[in-house]
Design an enzyme around this catalytic site. Sequence first.
Site, short mmCIF file in Angstrom:
data_model
loop_
_atom_site.label_atom_id
_atom_site.label_comp_id
_atom_site.label_asym_id
_atom_site.label_seq_id
_atom_site.Cartn_x
_atom_site.Cartn_y
_atom_site.Cartn_z
N ASP A 180 83.53 -7.67 41.58
CA ASP A 180 82.08 -8.71 41.43
C ASP A 180 82.98 -10.05 40.83
O ASP A 180 82.14 -11.22 41.25
CB ASP A 180 81.54 -8.44 40.20
N GLU B 145 82.15 -2.86 45.99
CA GLU B 145 82.74 -3.80 44.50
C GLU B 145 84.02 -3.46 44.03
O GLU B 145 85.17 -4.15 43.49
CB GLU B 145 81.46 -4.45 43.86
#
Length: 247
Positions: free
Chosen positions: A66, A138
């Site tokens: 992220d 992610e």
Amino acid sequence: MTRRKSRLTGEEALNEAFDSVDHVPLLESLGVELDRDLLILALTHRSFANENGTLPNNERLEFLGDAVLGLSVANKLYELHPSRPESDISKMRASIVSRYGLADVAREIDLGKFILLGKGELLTEGRGKDSILADTTEALLGAVFRQHGFETARGVVLRLFADKLAHATARGIHQDWKTTLQEELAHRKRPMAEYVASSEGPDHDQVFTALATVEGEEMGRGVGPNKKLAEQEAAHQAYRKLREKRA
């Protein structure tokens, strides 16, 4: 007397599930090599981990990915739009790195078939859920960062998200998929979609599931922490299905 084969658990189950799929196409999509153990970890959803002896899952890698994704996209937008105000490029970034943006990229590389999921998620079509696809994307970026460093990870991000970066707009963080679906249905002269939502779990941690139907046909299924988000995901899936039918 035939002995029943015992169910594999733990590392044996993990390795068997991982080895049942050829991961070369996934690695080719990423454009990098990943060590086996790191790739397994990136693809292990908590549902699989919990069902097989509390194995490690991909949530820590997701946390790293992220951060890599956010910085890579923000910097590229900064370069692409030197005259746009912060408020605009912030909205562009949020749209690209949203759950929907990540899930779109995941589908482009057919990520769903590689994710290691528990039986419950498999039964509820977890391989197609926006949330699971986004989180695993992610996690993969986090794995690339851990093995190859930021510059290589940034290169993967810019390659996978090239189209979204090139066509980024400041329309907002989340597209209103219910409105988008309704506009598509109206264009086809079909009736409005209907939504049915249900929830499970304790009041403080409920999970909502919504179904979007058109003329009695289930077109999309969404899962979210509240009814609104579940219906939005269901509408998104329904819209994609309609577009595929037109193609």
